[in-house]
Design a protein around this motif. Structure first.
Motif, PDB file in Angstrom:
ATOM      1  N   ARG A   1      14.362   0.957   9.139  1.00 52.98           N
ATOM      2  CA  ARG A   1      14.070   1.256  10.540  1.00 52.98           C
ATOM      3  C   ARG A   1      12.580   1.495  10.774  1.00 52.98           C
ATOM      4  O   ARG A   1      12.041   1.131  11.811  1.00 52.98           O
ATOM      5  N   GLU A   2      11.911   2.125   9.804  1.00 53.97           N
ATOM      6  CA  GLU A   2      10.478   2.389   9.968  1.00 53.97           C
ATOM      7  C   GLU A   2       9.707   1.095  10.170  1.00 53.97           C
ATOM      8  O   GLU A   2       8.880   0.982  11.085  1.00 53.97           O
ATOM      9  N   VAL A   3       9.952   0.098   9.326  1.00 50.57           N
ATOM     10  CA  VAL A   3       9.217  -1.157   9.424  1.00 50.57           C
ATOM     11  C   VAL A   3       9.596  -1.903  10.700  1.00 50.57           C
ATOM     12  O   VAL A   3       8.754  -2.587  11.299  1.00 50.57           O
ATOM     13  N   LYS A   4      10.822  -1.759  11.137  1.00 56.25           N
ATOM     14  CA  LYS A   4      11.239  -2.417  12.371  1.00 56.25           C
ATOM     15  C   LYS A   4      10.385  -1.944  13.553  1.00 56.25           C
ATOM     16  O   LYS A   4      10.111  -2.711  14.483  1.00 56.25           O
TER      17      LYS A   4
ATOM     18  N   ARG B   1       0.838  -1.202   0.000  1.00 61.26           N
ATOM     19  CA  ARG B   1       0.000   0.000   0.000  1.00 61.26           C
ATOM     20  C   ARG B   1       0.878   1.260   0.000  1.00 61.26           C
ATOM     21  O   ARG B   1       2.016   1.249   0.433  1.00 61.26           O
ATOM     22  N   ARG B   2       0.324   2.330  -0.540  1.00 63.47           N
ATOM     23  CA  ARG B   2       0.955   3.647  -0.573  1.00 63.47           C
ATOM     24  C   ARG B   2       2.239   3.679  -1.406  1.00 63.47           C
ATOM     25  O   ARG B   2       3.136   4.470  -1.135  1.00 63.47           O
ATOM     26  N   PHE B   3       2.316   2.829  -2.418  1.00 57.38           N
ATOM     27  CA  PHE B   3       3.478   2.848  -3.299  1.00 57.38           C
ATOM     28  C   PHE B   3       3.138   3.373  -4.687  1.00 57.38           C
ATOM     29  O   PHE B   3       3.882   3.140  -5.633  1.00 57.38           O
ATOM     30  N   GLY B   4       2.014   4.083  -4.834  1.00 57.02           N
ATOM     31  CA  GLY B   4       1.710   4.763  -6.092  1.00 57.02           C
ATOM     32  C   GLY B   4       0.877   3.978  -7.079  1.00 57.02           C
ATOM     33  O   GLY B   4       0.835   4.318  -8.265  1.00 57.02           O
TER      34      GLY B   4
ATOM     35  N   GLY C   1      -3.169  -4.507  -6.679  1.00 61.34           N
ATOM     36  CA  GLY C   1      -3.586  -4.953  -5.352  1.00 61.34           C
ATOM     37  C   GLY C   1      -2.338  -5.150  -4.519  1.00 61.34           C
ATOM     38  O   GLY C   1      -1.244  -4.717  -4.891  1.00 61.34           O
ATOM     39  N   ILE C   2      -2.489  -5.828  -3.395  1.00 62.23           N
ATOM     40  CA  ILE C   2      -1.336  -6.132  -2.549  1.00 62.23           C
ATOM     41  C   ILE C   2      -0.901  -7.578  -2.740  1.00 62.23           C
ATOM     42  O   ILE C   2       0.275  -7.885  -2.876  1.00 62.23           O
ATOM     43  N   LEU C   3      -1.876  -8.485  -2.788  1.00 67.98           N
ATOM     44  CA  LEU C   3      -1.578  -9.908  -2.905  1.00 67.98           C
ATOM     45  C   LEU C   3      -2.168 -10.477  -4.189  1.00 67.98           C
ATOM     46  O   LEU C   3      -3.090  -9.903  -4.774  1.00 67.98           O
ATOM     47  N   ARG C   4      -1.639 -11.632  -4.583  1.00 68.61           N
ATOM     48  CA  ARG C   4      -2.263 -12.388  -5.663  1.00 68.61           C
ATOM     49  C   ARG C   4      -3.148 -13.440  -5.011  1.00 68.61           C
ATOM     50  O   ARG C   4      -2.674 -14.448  -4.502  1.00 68.61           O
ATOM     51  N   VAL C   5      -4.432 -13.201  -4.984  1.00 70.25           N
ATOM     52  CA  VAL C   5      -5.377 -14.138  -4.387  1.00 70.25           C
ATOM     53  C   VAL C   5      -5.710 -15.166  -5.453  1.00 70.25           C
ATOM     54  O   VAL C   5      -6.478 -14.908  -6.360  1.00 70.25           O
TER      55      VAL C   5
ATOM     56  N   SER D   1       3.248  -7.567   1.548  1.00 68.71           N
ATOM     57  CA  SER D   1       2.565  -6.439   2.189  1.00 68.71           C
ATOM     58  C   SER D   1       3.516  -5.303   2.532  1.00 68.71           C
ATOM     59  O   SER D   1       3.077  -4.247   2.987  1.00 68.71           O
ATOM     60  N   GLY D   2       4.816  -5.503   2.323  1.00 70.66           N
ATOM     61  CA  GLY D   2       5.773  -4.424   2.529  1.00 70.66           C
ATOM     62  C   GLY D   2       6.517  -4.462   3.844  1.00 70.66           C
ATOM     63  O   GLY D   2       7.221  -3.504   4.176  1.00 70.66           O
TER      64      GLY D   2
END
Length: 561
Positions: free
Chosen positions: A394-397, A47-50, A222-226, A369-370
């Motif tokens: 660091r943000e994801v951590k 998400r939020r990657f354009g 989307g985010i995932l391949r369902v 999901s990033g």
């Protein structure tokens, strides 16, 4: 020099260009979609990657209008140098639907939100109703959708019908853009109407993307391949370009060059290393990219480093997977927090109900999901591809640290008791530390599976989760020091303070002589293996050696200075 406005939350290409927002040129994405050659392309990205902005860019480039009013939007952009610019620009009708806001507590609630999305797109094409070429049978359904009173079946068939009407009117098939297709599926899984949502989406998508000759190209994000639920069954012409594939890998997110340029443009060029530590590290097709939302938010806030992206969405599912998944996932998260990688096969065809079935599925969910990056692919003897996984930045951590902390805070024991326990540790008050640690184990360790083959790892991960909240120490585990690897080492940020080495041992009454015997053995191991070498090298002279022994959910502690 006046700086351009930053496009925080702007996902419409026309508005971005017309209102002169700062724009990182991604228009070469248009060329890649055409030259890729696939009739249907699925682009899963975090998400939020354009994603929405890129689909909007496609819409304004291809959309056929009277007078080609969108052509000036691409003046001076990289796509203008494309040899086939005139062949494709402004030449096709376009259908664009976004499902990113189709989130509700009930299936009926999602249908109502989808009805509004369809209504808006059908109103955009209301000129079709005045055309003599349009099949009369379509008019009543078109009116029902335009007035937001369509039945579920009519909604399922809506995109297929609209593509046929556009083909009849313009004499050429449309470009069909479906944004964030899996958002309703994700929400449905969380809210309990998953099967109904899957059934609807399968029909909704197949009518326009499966065996439809009235389509020029289809692009789905989307985010995932369902996949297991066969949403894409029969779409033999679909090309899936995940973050592991090379095509279009730099079309989403900011490259190093793009990030450096925007930081320089906003007089923050001297902070490139800090920005890199916080927001870089994602690997898309082997290319390193920055999180665009976080970079823009950082600049917008005047250069304040903070976890912007992680606060834009819900992490409820991630928390559920980490808490209820296999114990080795929690062991892996503990390693990731400490900066160590894990290895796993990646499954790019995920089904939500099966996420907890295998660790591979949980790691794959976190990757797509990033929350992780993947590199160094190796083919296994079973012909599966295994990757090295790490936390990208660091943000994801901070996400993983917050989740571990929430397990502690969310239990029956309140946070003030955690603070008292850490204070007792700092003051070498072992009776209080042992009693409060026992309370945490009894009341909170139910989040963990202690019945596995390596309970020491479980206790170690649990203890690390609590210690990570103390800011006075740098916490590390399973690192080499002296002649071996210590379990937990607490290096004080102020080297005048006391450092702590912890050795964990399982007490088995069937084989061990006594609890004291196991505790003494652990202390002796600290001494014999010279675990204090790391602290000595850092200039720490006051060192507390601590043996922690456990049996089921009882804990005993013994120390030596």
């Amino acid at each position: 020099m006046d700086r351009k406005k930053l496009p925080i939350g702007i996902s419409d290409y026309k508005r971005m260009i017309s209102e002169d927002y700062y724009y990182v040129d991604k228009t070469d994405f248009i060329r890649q979609i055409v030259e890729d050659g696939s009739l249907i392309t699925l682009l899963p990205r975090p998400r939020r990657f354009g994603k929405t902005l890129n689909l909007s860019t496609l819409r304004y480039f291809f959309e056929k209008t009277e007078g080609n009013v969108f052509r000036p939007l691409f003046k001076g952009k990289s796509i203008e140098r494309w040899k086939d610019f005139d062949k494709y620009q402004g030449k096709y009708p376009v259908i664009m639907i976004t499902l990113k806001d189709c989130k509700a507590d009930t299936f009926e609630g999602v249908l109502e939100l989808l009805a509004f999305e369809l209504q808006s797109e059908f109103i955009r094409h209301k000129y079709l109703l005045d055309s003599p070429q349009i099949e009369k049978a379509y008019i009543s359904v078109f009116e029902a959708i335009r007035e937001s009173r369509a039945t579920e079946t009519q909604m399922q068939n809506s995109l297929g019908m609209l593509s046929t009407m556009l083909t009849d009117y313009w004499g050429m098939p449309p470009l069909v853009l479906l944004d964030e297709y899996d958002t309703p599926i994700h929400v449905a899984f969380d809210k309990g109407y998953y099967d109904r949502m899957i059934g609807f989406m399968r029909n909704f998508m197949s009518t326009v993307f499966k065996d439809n000759t009235d389509i020029f190209r289809g692009v789905i994000t989307g985010i995932l391949r369902v996949s297991k639920e066969s949403i894409f069954s029969g779409l033999n012409n679909i090309d899936v370009d995940t973050i592991l594939e090379t095509p279009m890998c730099t079309s989403f997110g900011f490259t190093q060059e793009e990030t450096d340029r925007i930081l320089d443009d906003y007089s923050l060029g001297s902070y490139k290393e800090e920005v890199k530590e916080w927001y870089n590290g994602y690997l898309f097709g082997g290319e390193t990219v920055y999180n665009p939302w976080s970079v823009l938010s950082y600049i917008n806030k005047g250069g304040v480093l903070a976890p912007y992206w992680v606060n834009t969405g819900s992490d409820v599912l991630l928390r559920h997977l980490l808490a209820d998944g296999p114990a080795q996932i929690r062991d892996g998260v503990e390693a990731l927090i400490q900066g160590d990688p894990v290895r796993s096969v990646i499954n790019d065809k995920l089904a939500f109900p099966d996420l907890l079935a295998k660790p591979v599925n949980i790691w794959s969910f976190m990757l797509f999901s990033g929350y992780l990056k993947a590199y160094d692919p190796i083919l296994t003897p079973e012909d599966l591809t295994e990757y090295t996984l790490q936390v990208p930045n660091r943000e994801v951590k901070t996400v993983f640290r917050t989740i571990i902390q929430s397990w502690i805070d969310g239990g029956p024991v309140k946070n003030d008791r955690l603070e008292r326990m850490l204070q007792a540790l700092d003051e070498n008050n072992m009776p209080i530390f042992q009693r409060l640690l026992n309370d945490f184990v009894v009341n909170t360790l139910s989040y963990y599976d202690t019945s596995g083959r390596d309970p020491e790892k479980v206790y170690q991960a649990f203890l690390l989760g609590m210690l990570v909240s103390t800011g006075a120490y740098e916490i590390s585990s399973n690192r080499e020091s002296g002649l071996g690897r210590y379990d937990i080492l607490m290096r004080p940020r102020n080297i005048q303070k006391r450092g702590i080495i912890m050795e964990l041992k399982l007490y088995d009454p069937m084989f061990d002589k006594s609890v004291d015997d196991v505790l003494d053995s652990a202390l002796q191991q600290i001494e014999d293996k010279q675990y204090a070498a790391t602290l000595h090298a850092a200039g720490v002279t006051d060192i507390l050696q601590m043996a922690i022994t456990f049996d089921g959910k009882r804990v005993w502690i013994k120390t030596r200075i």
